[in-house]
Design a protein around this motif. Structure first.
Motif, PDB file in Angstrom:
ATOM      1  N   LEU A 358       0.860  -1.178   0.000  1.00 25.49           N
ATOM      2  CA  LEU A 358       0.000   0.000   0.000  1.00 25.49           C
ATOM      3  C   LEU A 358       0.903   1.236   0.000  1.00 25.49           C
ATOM      4  N   VAL A 359       0.749   2.079  -1.005  1.00 22.21           N
ATOM      5  CA  VAL A 359       1.602   3.255  -1.157  1.00 22.21           C
ATOM      6  C   VAL A 359       0.764   4.508  -0.891  1.00 22.21           C
ATOM      7  N   VAL A 360       1.225   5.354   0.050  1.00 25.29           N
ATOM      8  CA  VAL A 360       0.531   6.608   0.363  1.00 25.29           C
ATOM      9  C   VAL A 360       1.552   7.746   0.318  1.00 25.29           C
ATOM     10  N   ILE A 361       1.051   8.963   0.187  1.00 27.92           N
ATOM     11  CA  ILE A 361       1.902  10.155   0.157  1.00 27.92           C
ATOM     12  C   ILE A 361       1.521  11.031   1.359  1.00 27.92           C
ATOM     13  N   ARG A 362       2.511  11.351   2.170  1.00 30.22           N
ATOM     14  CA  ARG A 362       2.282  12.211   3.333  1.00 30.22           C
ATOM     15  C   ARG A 362       3.414  13.229   3.415  1.00 30.22           C
ATOM     16  N   ARG A 363       3.118  14.382   4.044  1.00 29.29           N
ATOM     17  CA  ARG A 363       4.122  15.422   4.196  1.00 29.29           C
ATOM     18  C   ARG A 363       4.901  15.165   5.475  1.00 29.29           C
ATOM     19  N   GLU A 364       6.185  15.418   5.422  1.00 27.94           N
ATOM     20  CA  GLU A 364       6.973  15.247   6.648  1.00 27.94           C
ATOM     21  C   GLU A 364       6.558  16.308   7.663  1.00 27.94           C
ATOM     22  N   ASN A 365       6.853  15.978   8.914  1.00 31.80           N
ATOM     23  CA  ASN A 365       6.606  16.895  10.043  1.00 31.80           C
ATOM     24  C   ASN A 365       5.129  17.068  10.367  1.00 31.80           C
ATOM     25  N   ILE A 366       4.274  16.169   9.873  1.00 37.43           N
ATOM     26  CA  ILE A 366       2.860  16.283  10.262  1.00 37.43           C
ATOM     27  C   ILE A 366       2.750  15.977  11.748  1.00 37.43           C
ATOM     28  N   PRO A 367       1.731  16.507  12.404  1.00 36.47           N
ATOM     29  CA  PRO A 367       1.627  16.364  13.867  1.00 36.47           C
ATOM     30  C   PRO A 367       1.516  14.907  14.285  1.00 36.47           C
ATOM     31  N   VAL A 368       1.969  14.619  15.500  1.00 40.47           N
ATOM     32  CA  VAL A 368       1.818  13.289  16.080  1.00 40.47           C
ATOM     33  C   VAL A 368       0.335  12.961  16.194  1.00 40.47           C
ATOM     34  N   GLY A 369      -0.036  11.735  15.840  1.00 44.47           N
ATOM     35  CA  GLY A 369      -1.431  11.327  15.857  1.00 44.47           C
ATOM     36  C   GLY A 369      -2.133  11.510  14.530  1.00 44.47           C
ATOM     37  N   SER A 370      -1.422  12.003  13.534  1.00 48.78           N
ATOM     38  CA  SER A 370      -2.044  12.214  12.222  1.00 48.78           C
ATOM     39  C   SER A 370      -2.328  10.874  11.552  1.00 48.78           C
ATOM     40  N   PHE A 371      -3.400  10.835  10.765  1.00 47.85           N
ATOM     41  CA  PHE A 371      -3.774   9.626  10.010  1.00 47.85           C
ATOM     42  C   PHE A 371      -2.798   9.432   8.845  1.00 47.85           C
ATOM     43  N   VAL A 372      -2.357   8.187   8.670  1.00 47.14           N
ATOM     44  CA  VAL A 372      -1.415   7.859   7.597  1.00 47.14           C
ATOM     45  C   VAL A 372      -2.075   6.984   6.543  1.00 47.14           C
ATOM     46  N   ALA A 373      -2.710   5.870   6.954  1.00 45.21           N
ATOM     47  CA  ALA A 373      -3.265   4.934   5.969  1.00 45.21           C
ATOM     48  C   ALA A 373      -4.260   4.026   6.654  1.00 45.21           C
ATOM     49  N   MET A 374      -5.082   3.364   5.828  1.00 41.86           N
ATOM     50  CA  MET A 374      -6.028   2.347   6.304  1.00 41.86           C
ATOM     51  C   MET A 374      -5.637   1.027   5.654  1.00 41.86           C
ATOM     52  N   LEU A 375      -5.228   0.063   6.489  1.00 39.47           N
ATOM     53  CA  LEU A 375      -4.820  -1.249   5.990  1.00 39.47           C
ATOM     54  C   LEU A 375      -6.051  -2.139   5.792  1.00 39.47           C
ATOM     55  N   GLY A 441      -0.462 -13.433   7.589  1.00 35.70           N
ATOM     56  CA  GLY A 441       0.020 -12.904   6.314  1.00 35.70           C
ATOM     57  C   GLY A 441       0.597 -11.527   6.550  1.00 35.70           C
ATOM     58  N   THR A 442       1.547 -11.128   5.729  1.00 40.08           N
ATOM     59  CA  THR A 442       2.203  -9.838   5.903  1.00 40.08           C
ATOM     60  C   THR A 442       1.865  -8.908   4.742  1.00 40.08           C
ATOM     61  N   GLY A 443       1.925  -7.632   5.050  1.00 37.21           N
ATOM     62  CA  GLY A 443       1.701  -6.613   4.034  1.00 37.21           C
ATOM     63  C   GLY A 443       2.629  -5.439   4.265  1.00 37.21           C
ATOM     64  N   MET A 444       2.919  -4.708   3.220  1.00 40.49           N
ATOM     65  CA  MET A 444       3.898  -3.619   3.299  1.00 40.49           C
ATOM     66  C   MET A 444       3.201  -2.273   3.085  1.00 40.49           C
ATOM     67  N   LEU A 445       3.602  -1.304   3.895  1.00 41.96           N
ATOM     68  CA  LEU A 445       3.126   0.073   3.753  1.00 41.96           C
ATOM     69  C   LEU A 445       4.327   0.927   3.353  1.00 41.96           C
ATOM     70  N   ILE A 446       4.203   1.634   2.242  1.00 42.49           N
ATOM     71  CA  ILE A 446       5.261   2.517   1.764  1.00 42.49           C
ATOM     72  C   ILE A 446       4.734   3.949   1.820  1.00 42.49           C
ATOM     73  N   ILE A 447       5.400   4.777   2.633  1.00 40.08           N
ATOM     74  CA  ILE A 447       4.997   6.178   2.790  1.00 40.08           C
ATOM     75  C   ILE A 447       5.974   7.033   1.990  1.00 40.08           C
ATOM     76  N   THR A 448       5.479   7.710   0.976  1.00 38.89           N
ATOM     77  CA  THR A 448       6.289   8.657   0.222  1.00 38.89           C
ATOM     78  C   THR A 448       6.186  10.012   0.912  1.00 38.89           C
ATOM     79  N   LEU A 449       7.313  10.505   1.401  1.00 42.22           N
ATOM     80  CA  LEU A 449       7.316  11.732   2.209  1.00 42.22           C
ATOM     81  C   LEU A 449       7.614  12.941   1.324  1.00 42.22           C
ATOM     82  N   GLU A 450       6.728  13.948   1.438  1.00 41.42           N
ATOM     83  CA  GLU A 450       6.943  15.211   0.752  1.00 41.42           C
ATOM     84  C   GLU A 450       7.807  16.108   1.614  1.00 41.42           C
TER      85      GLU A 450
END
Length: 612
Positions: A358-375, A441-450
């Motif tokens: 699962l590939v998502v795009i997020r900005r660096e330095n977002i606040p702690v507790g921010s939503f990243v992805a839904m597996l 089973g395993t799955g991979m999360l890839i976060i592309t940081l802006e």
């Protein structure tokens, strides 16, 4: 004319009468034996006969001799026609002084053949083949014997006969040999020459060759002929069962059942080797069938894992054929096909992440507790629930709800972290169901940081050297670097620090977006100088970095630079700031009585902005 005629030597030659002579081989003693007589019509008392040639005075010497006075020719020992069949000799007469009187005249002696050699086959055993079902009269092989006796006599005229056949079933006369040519041909009917019904596939024939044209007094020679009945594809392969059954666990591969066939043709031949094919029931090519070369069985394998939830049963129709084509009067029948029932057994399968990765795009330095992805982890099995946990989170940035699958941050995401590669941060999750035993089973999360402009630029190199008497006032080319990426990096703005007087000694000229030239406006004494610089990137908003460039002014002699024992005259911006404040305080005293300041500058100190 008469005198000349009397002197001619040919007249004396015609006076010798030398008839041809014949000697039977293998004569017995006593020897010598008279074989003929040479007559001279002009023989005088002082004349003698002489015998010359092979067998007389040439090897083999002494076989023949002639009476010097009478002309009688004799043989001195038994002759072998097979060794020498013909002797060519010469007879002449001479006087007592050795002068030639008559001759020489040819004397031919022929050795008369006796039947003293048996027929001989080149090999004691001969091999031949005949295809089963061959027509009557088919030539199998040819037997050839040789006799060393005179080929112009019956002594070497051979006749062939079969004296024995083993085994003698189904007929003692399955084969016939041409008595003169030695050709062995089939006598048995084609339908009886059936390799699969005959008691053996090899027959041995005892062949006798007899000379004297086969008469009772002839000599014989013997050899063995081995005839192999070779196979033709006259029997189609047949399955031993019309129905085969097997079971296989879902998700597995490999051989699930061995299919057995009967084929009456010769094993290890193309008429026996089987080729299996799936002709129905495998639209997705989940199965494959190969031939076991050792036993000709068909090994049915699963090559693409089966899914119990998609289909619990599979019915395959299998066909078997031979490598070689069948003979024209034989066809493949119903027994050359079989049905295979495959039952798929349910296995607790692990949950499957989708998509993975699962590939998502997020900005660096977002606040702690921010939503990243839904597996999304679903279980192929029915009535199974699963929980999700983190397996690999290198920077310990994430947290996951084990039941809902939502991923949030527990720390600040930093694009410049060593755990980020090519702007991507990778985390591994595992989902485990509640089966027995549990499956996962395993799955991979890839976060592309802006990128955000959160890193100040820095200068390189940080040290430069220059000769104190250098004529070239260009000190060094410096460049700017930034851990951020565009557009938060270059073009960089490189400036002198804000300390007063720097511009009288130093100058900065821009070269390109990343580099600038540092120049001296006049020479400096040998010392170490810290040049204050301000480096600013192009981010929004931009970030500046107050830094220093260490400049070592050295003594240079004969291409050798000596930077040792340089005085430390530094232009440290903190020290300059303190000195400025001290001068202000001394000029405008408003300090509480309890505070005492000494307004004094070290007379030996010179900042980088002062001249020599």
């Amino acid at each position: 004319t008469i005198f000349a005629y009397n002197m001619m030597p040919h007249r004396s030659k015609r006076a010798l009468l030398v008839p041809p002579m014949f000697v039977p081989e293998n004569q017995r003693a006593p020897f010598p034996r008279l074989i003929g007589k040479v007559i001279s019509s002009d023989m005088k008392e002082d004349h003698i006969f002489c015998l010359m040639g092979r067998g007389a005075d040439q090897d083999p010497k002494g076989v023949f001799s002639i009476n010097r006075l009478t002309g009688d020719v004799a043989v001195s020992r038994a002759l072998d026609r097979e060794a020498i069949a013909y002797y060519h000799l010469q007879v002449s007469t001479t006087d007592l002084s050795g002068r030639l009187v008559e001759g020489p005249v040819d004397l031919d002696v022929s050795v008369i053949d006796q039947n003293d050699n048996r027929p001989v086959f080149k090999e004691p055993r001969y091999s031949g083949e005949v295809l089963e079902g061959s027509p009557t009269g088919t030539t199998v092989m040819t037997m050839t014997a040789y006799d060393a006796d005179d080929p112009n006599t019956d002594n070497a005229v051979l006749r062939y006969i079969i004296v024995r056949q083993l085994p003698d079933k189904p007929s003692p006369n399955m084969f016939y040999i041409d008595p003169e040519r030695g050709d062995i041909v089939t006598v048995i009917a084609p339908h009886q020459l059936d390799r699969e019904t005959l008691p053996t596939t090899q027959y041995e024939l005892e062949i006798v060759a007899k000379d004297m044209a086969g008469s009772e007094v002839g000599l014989t020679g013997t050899a063995t002929a081995t005839i192999t009945i070779t196979d033709r594809n006259d029997h189609a392969p047949e399955f031993t069962h019309s129905l085969f059954q097997a079971s296989v666990n879902e998700g597995s591969t490999g051989v699930v059942v061995n299919l057995t066939v009967d084929d009456r043709d010769d094993p290890a031949t193309g008429a026996w080797r089987a080729i299996y094919s799936i002709i129905n029931g495998d639209p997705n090519q989940n199965f494959e069938i190969q031939t076991n070369l050792d036993n000709n069985e068909g090994m049915l394998s699963v090559v693409k894992p089966l899914d119990y939830e998609s289909s619990m049963f599979h019915t395959l129709l299998i066909k078997v054929e031979n490598e070689d084509p069948l003979v024209p009067d034989v066809v493949y029948g119903p027994s050359s096909t079989a049905t295979v029932y495959i039952t798929v057994m349910d296995v607790n399968e692990g949950p499957v992440f989708f998509p993975d990765p699962l590939v998502v795009i997020r900005r660096e330095n977002i606040p702690v507790g921010s939503f990243v992805a839904m597996l999304n982890a679903s279980d192929p099995d029915y009535l199974q629930t699963q929980s999700i946990r983190l397996v690999k989170d290198p920077a310990d940035w994430l947290i996951v709800n084990p039941f809902k699958g939502n991923v949030t941050t527990r720390a600040i995401l930093d694009r410049e972290s060593p755990h980020v590669h090519n702007n991507q941060y990778t985390a591994l999750f595992m989902a485990t169901d509640n089966g027995s035993p549990p499956a996962s089973g395993t799955g991979m999360l890839i976060i592309t940081l802006e990128d955000e402009n959160d890193n100040a630029p820095y200068v390189f190199p940080s040290v430069a050297r220059v000769c104190e008497d250098a004529k070239d006032m260009n000190v060094v080319v410096i460049g700017g670097r930034d851990k951020d990426i565009h557009p938060n990096t270059d073009p960089f703005k490189i400036e002198l620090g804000k300390q007063p007087g720097l511009e009288k000694t130093w100058k900065i000229s821009r070269i390109n977006d990343t580099h600038s030239q540092i120049m001296l406006l006049h020479s400096l004494k040998k010392a170490n100088y810290n040049l204050p610089l301000v480096l600013t990137d192009s981010g929004v908003p931009p970030i500046s970095n107050n830094t220093e460039l260490k400049v070592q002014v050295c003594t240079c002699k004969k291409n050798r630079m000596d930077c040792s024992r340089a005085g430390s005259i530094q232009t440290n911006h903190l020290l300059l700031l303190g000195l400025v404040l001290l001068s202000i305080l001394c000029k405008y005293p408003f300090i509480p009585p309890s505070t005492t300041l000494t307004c004094m500058l070290n007379p030996s100190y010179q900042n980088a902005g002062n001249s020599r």
